[in-house]
Write an enzyme that holds these catalytic residues in place. Structure first.
Site, PDB file in Angstrom:
ATOM      1  N   CYS A  82       0.833  -1.203   0.000  1.00 49.41           N
ATOM      2  CA  CYS A  82       0.000   0.000   0.000  1.00 49.41           C
ATOM      3  C   CYS A  82       0.872   1.260   0.000  1.00 49.41           C
ATOM      4  O   CYS A  82       1.543   1.537  -0.987  1.00 49.41           O
ATOM      5  CB  CYS A  82      -0.989  -0.026   1.162  1.00 49.41           C
ATOM      6  SG  CYS A  82      -2.331   1.188   0.975  1.00 49.41           S
ATOM      7  N   HIS A 187      -3.859  -4.573   0.137  1.00 50.62           N
ATOM      8  CA  HIS A 187      -3.381  -5.154   1.389  1.00 50.62           C
ATOM      9  C   HIS A 187      -3.487  -6.684   1.320  1.00 50.62           C
ATOM     10  O   HIS A 187      -4.571  -7.229   1.521  1.00 50.62           O
ATOM     11  CB  HIS A 187      -4.224  -4.650   2.564  1.00 50.62           C
ATOM     12  CG  HIS A 187      -3.977  -3.222   2.907  1.00 50.62           C
ATOM     13  ND1 HIS A 187      -2.999  -2.839   3.785  1.00 50.62           N
ATOM     14  CD2 HIS A 187      -4.582  -2.083   2.475  1.00 50.62           C
ATOM     15  CE1 HIS A 187      -3.007  -1.521   3.904  1.00 50.62           C
ATOM     16  NE2 HIS A 187      -3.949  -1.038   3.108  1.00 50.62           N
ATOM     17  N   GLU A 189      -2.548  -8.763   3.484  1.00 54.81           N
ATOM     18  CA  GLU A 189      -2.909  -9.276   4.810  1.00 54.81           C
ATOM     19  C   GLU A 189      -4.408  -9.185   5.073  1.00 54.81           C
ATOM     20  O   GLU A 189      -4.923  -9.816   6.007  1.00 54.81           O
ATOM     21  CB  GLU A 189      -2.122  -8.538   5.894  1.00 54.81           C
ATOM     22  CG  GLU A 189      -2.585  -7.133   6.226  1.00 54.81           C
ATOM     23  CD  GLU A 189      -2.113  -6.055   5.260  1.00 54.81           C
ATOM     24  OE1 GLU A 189      -2.327  -4.869   5.564  1.00 54.81           O
ATOM     25  OE2 GLU A 189      -1.540  -6.393   4.195  1.00 54.81           O
TER      26      GLU A 189
END
Length: 205
Positions: A82, A187, A189
């Protein structure tokens, strides 16, 4: 003591969520603000949320930006996430003009005003793999979707570094890749199975 994977702590990211995601795929990751640990690490991850100007200032104040550049120059794997992607570019235009790390030539600009288009771009979007040989993409499903939260995006001077795009409403760089440097605008994650697979791929480069 060197760690296999080091996550850079410069005070502007949800580091624990990235660390937990690596743990989910069976790889320990250490969070550090120690420039020497970053230089010694096998793999370095630069996550980030917030404003480009504040984040790049923090990297310079702490000399972590120099350590990141030296790690990249060593040829060892690096992953930006990001804001961690955006800071790799020459300039960012959030709240003025600010110099980035200049590992990729190009600018980071705000999404244009388009009727019906909300900024920030937030939510799930499908990737178009323009360079499917990118090692991050190994074992991804067809039409892989990932989670974005951003108002700015990178415009690389050299379009050949773009490994995947997403549309909002026109294509923008969602993944950049050159040699040992990988970066995602989304992202991983937060991107469930697809994102975890990418982190696993990075951890096993």
């Amino acid at each position: 003591m060197a760690s296999d994977i080091v996550i850079v702590d410069y005070g502007m990211a949800n580091l624990r969520s990235v660390q937990k995601a690596f743990e989910q795929v069976g790889h320990a990751a250490a969070v550090t603000s120690d420039a020497e640990r970053i230089r010694a690490a096998d793999r370095v991850v630069l996550p980030g949320v917030g404003a480009f100007c504040d984040a790049i200032a923090r990297l310079r104040e702490t000399h972590l930006g120099t350590a990141i550049s030296e790690h990249v120059a060593s040829g060892r794997p690096f992953l930006g996430i990001c804001l961690g992607l955006q800071m790799l570019f020459t300039r960012g235009f959030e709240d003025g003009e600010h110099a980035g790390l200049d590992l990729f030539r190009g600018d980071v600009v705000r999404f244009p005003v388009v009727p019906g288009l909300k900024v920030p771009h937030m939510g799930w979007n499908t990737l178009d793999l323009t360079r499917p040989a990118c090692p991050l993409f190994r074992d991804l499903p067809a039409a892989a979707a990932v989670y974005f939260v951003h108002s700015y995006y990178a415009q690389p001077a050299d379009q050949s570094v773009v490994a995947a795009t997403a549309d909002y409403p026109t294509p923008f760089a969602a993944v950049v890749w050159r040699d040992n440097v990988y970066a995602t605008q989304f992202h991983p994650e937060k991107s469930q199975r697809v994102g975890l697979q990418m982190l696993k791929n990075f951890a096993t480069l």
